[in-house]
Design a protein around this motif. Structure first.
Motif, PDB file in Angstrom:
ATOM      1  N   UNK A 165       0.877  -1.332  -0.112  1.00  0.00           N
ATOM      2  CA  UNK A 165      -0.205  -0.007  -0.099  1.00  0.00           C
ATOM      3  C   UNK A 165       0.598   1.383   0.098  1.00  0.00           C
ATOM      4  N   UNK A 166       1.907   1.339   0.723  1.00  0.00           N
ATOM      5  CA  UNK A 166       2.786   2.414   0.913  1.00  0.00           C
ATOM      6  C   UNK A 166       3.409   2.502  -0.644  1.00  0.00           C
ATOM      7  N   UNK A 167       4.018   1.620  -1.576  1.00  0.00           N
ATOM      8  CA  UNK A 167       4.156   1.779  -2.788  1.00  0.00           C
ATOM      9  C   UNK A 167       3.153   2.386  -3.656  1.00  0.00           C
ATOM     10  N   UNK A 168       1.827   1.937  -3.623  1.00  0.00           N
ATOM     11  CA  UNK A 168       0.836   2.304  -4.473  1.00  0.00           C
ATOM     12  C   UNK A 168       0.342   3.784  -4.037  1.00  0.00           C
ATOM     13  N   UNK A 169       0.539   4.024  -2.852  1.00  0.00           N
ATOM     14  CA  UNK A 169       0.047   5.356  -2.404  1.00  0.00           C
ATOM     15  C   UNK A 169       0.819   6.536  -3.011  1.00  0.00           C
ATOM     16  N   UNK A 170       2.216   5.961  -3.114  1.00  0.00           N
ATOM     17  CA  UNK A 170       3.125   6.779  -3.638  1.00  0.00           C
ATOM     18  C   UNK A 170       2.926   7.143  -5.395  1.00  0.00           C
ATOM     19  N   UNK A 171       2.599   6.043  -5.898  1.00  0.00           N
ATOM     20  CA  UNK A 171       2.126   6.068  -7.344  1.00  0.00           C
ATOM     21  C   UNK A 171       1.094   6.649  -7.561  1.00  0.00           C
ATOM     22  N   UNK A 172       0.077   6.627  -6.778  1.00  0.00           N
ATOM     23  CA  UNK A 172      -1.124   7.386  -6.869  1.00  0.00           C
ATOM     24  C   UNK A 172      -0.971   8.703  -6.813  1.00  0.00           C
ATOM     25  N   UNK A 173      -0.180   9.147  -5.956  1.00  0.00           N
ATOM     26  CA  UNK A 173      -0.045  10.610  -5.798  1.00  0.00           C
ATOM     27  C   UNK A 173       0.935  11.392  -6.811  1.00  0.00           C
ATOM     28  N   UNK A 174       2.011  10.612  -7.385  1.00  0.00           N
ATOM     29  CA  UNK A 174       2.742  10.895  -8.441  1.00  0.00           C
ATOM     30  C   UNK A 174       2.399  11.053  -9.913  1.00  0.00           C
ATOM     31  N   UNK A 175       1.298  10.023 -10.110  1.00  0.00           N
ATOM     32  CA  UNK A 175       0.813   9.737 -11.496  1.00  0.00           C
ATOM     33  C   UNK A 175       0.066  11.201 -11.772  1.00  0.00           C
ATOM     34  N   UNK A 176       0.303  11.381 -13.369  1.00  0.00           N
ATOM     35  CA  UNK A 176      -0.699  12.566 -13.751  1.00  0.00           C
ATOM     36  C   UNK A 176      -1.836  12.271 -14.587  1.00  0.00           C
ATOM     37  N   UNK A 177      -2.940  12.277 -14.249  1.00  0.00           N
ATOM     38  CA  UNK A 177      -3.552  12.962 -13.051  1.00  0.00           C
ATOM     39  C   UNK A 177      -3.381  12.416 -11.922  1.00  0.00           C
ATOM     40  N   UNK A 178      -3.350  12.858 -10.787  1.00  0.00           N
ATOM     41  CA  UNK A 178      -3.579  12.169  -9.555  1.00  0.00           C
ATOM     42  C   UNK A 178      -4.647  11.211  -9.331  1.00  0.00           C
ATOM     43  N   UNK A 179      -4.315   9.829  -8.975  1.00  0.00           N
ATOM     44  CA  UNK A 179      -5.424   9.090  -8.801  1.00  0.00           C
ATOM     45  C   UNK A 179      -5.921   8.970  -7.542  1.00  0.00           C
ATOM     46  N   UNK A 180      -6.803   9.869  -6.882  1.00  0.00           N
ATOM     47  CA  UNK A 180      -7.138   9.930  -5.535  1.00  0.00           C
ATOM     48  C   UNK A 180      -7.942   8.949  -4.947  1.00  0.00           C
ATOM     49  N   UNK A 181      -8.827   8.174  -6.155  1.00  0.00           N
ATOM     50  CA  UNK A 181      -9.524   7.007  -5.679  1.00  0.00           C
ATOM     51  C   UNK A 181      -8.610   5.757  -5.180  1.00  0.00           C
ATOM     52  N   UNK A 182      -7.325   5.777  -6.115  1.00  0.00           N
ATOM     53  CA  UNK A 182      -6.620   4.658  -5.751  1.00  0.00           C
ATOM     54  C   UNK A 182      -5.744   4.974  -4.440  1.00  0.00           C
ATOM     55  N   UNK A 183      -5.485   6.214  -4.134  1.00  0.00           N
ATOM     56  CA  UNK A 183      -4.895   6.869  -2.969  1.00  0.00           C
ATOM     57  C   UNK A 183      -5.691   6.510  -1.753  1.00  0.00           C
ATOM     58  N   UNK A 184      -7.115   6.785  -1.812  1.00  0.00           N
ATOM     59  CA  UNK A 184      -7.985   6.529  -0.767  1.00  0.00           C
ATOM     60  C   UNK A 184      -7.870   4.933  -0.217  1.00  0.00           C
TER      61      UNK A 184
END
Length: 226
Positions: A165-184
């Motif tokens: 989850x830590x890895x994918x939280x970083x990915x969701x925040x850095x991807x363009x556009x930010x994927x807030x659904x994945x981050x949540x």
């Protein structure tokens, strides 16, 4: 036209400029002129340097800046004449700012328009949406296991899911556009797995296992009560 005048037209739903050929209406004379070029093929905006014509004023401005390094002189539009009845309609704009019901209605219309938009439909058909939706099964399962017996918790799997989850939280925040659904999704999973990890440590390394063995079973408690 001033921004305030255009803003009032938006609220009032007025489009005083009408196309003579297809009867479409517009709020701004510039928009009407641009639309009329579709029917006539006219290019009323002409470069003063090379005489190249353009149907849209913005394209002429870009051409002047890019090709000739010059700025086109701004031409002030003719003022719009409003009737007294139209100005009476405009009067609702001022109190609308402080009117909660109108603000909520405007937000509701904006939300409905967004849900009906082509961009939202494309989003629903993309992996940007379905990827996070599929991942939500992990935190939901973790939340469902919180009240279960801690002896079934796997420390290795819990640690792996926290790192995942830590890895994918970083990915969701850095991807363009930010994927807030994945981050949540993954911040929820990280929190749930952290709770499970705490229960695992408490059970195996802080005496929780011994207390569970020493505690009487529910059936024995009922017999003792009788």
């Amino acid at each position: 036209m001033s921004f305030r005048g255009y803003h009032r037209l938006v609220h009032a739903g007025l489009k005083p400029y009408k196309c003579d050929l297809c009867e479409r209406t517009f709020r701004c004379s510039t928009h009407l002129k641009t639309h009329q070029s579709v029917h006539t093929g006219a290019k009323p905006y002409q470069c003063v340097v090379c005489n190249q014509g353009f149907a849209i004023k913005v394209k002429l401005r870009l051409h002047m800046e890019k090709q000739h390094g010059q700025m086109e002189e701004e031409v002030e539009e003719e003022p719009i004449a409003y009737s007294s009845a139209q100005f009476n309609v405009f009067n609702f704009c001022a109190p609308a700012v402080n009117n909660p019901s109108r603000r909520m209605a405007a937000l509701g219309r904006k939300l409905i328009d967004s849900l009906k938009s082509k961009e939202f439909r494309e989003y629903l058909m993309s992996t940007h949406f379905w990827g996070p939706v599929a991942n939500w099964g992990i935190p939901i399962a973790a939340l469902a296991d919180i009240k279960k017996d801690p002896k079934i918790i796997s420390g290795t799997m819990t640690t792996a899911l926290c790192l995942y989850s830590l890895v994918f939280m970083r990915f969701a925040w850095r991807v363009t556009p930010r994927n807030m659904l994945l981050f949540g999704c993954h911040i929820t999973n990280f929190t749930a797995q952290g709770l499970q990890g705490g229960r695992f440590v408490e059970y195996h390394y802080m005496g929780g296992k011994n207390r569970a063995v020493e505690a009487p079973a529910p059936a024995e408690e009922k017999k003792a009560a009788k």
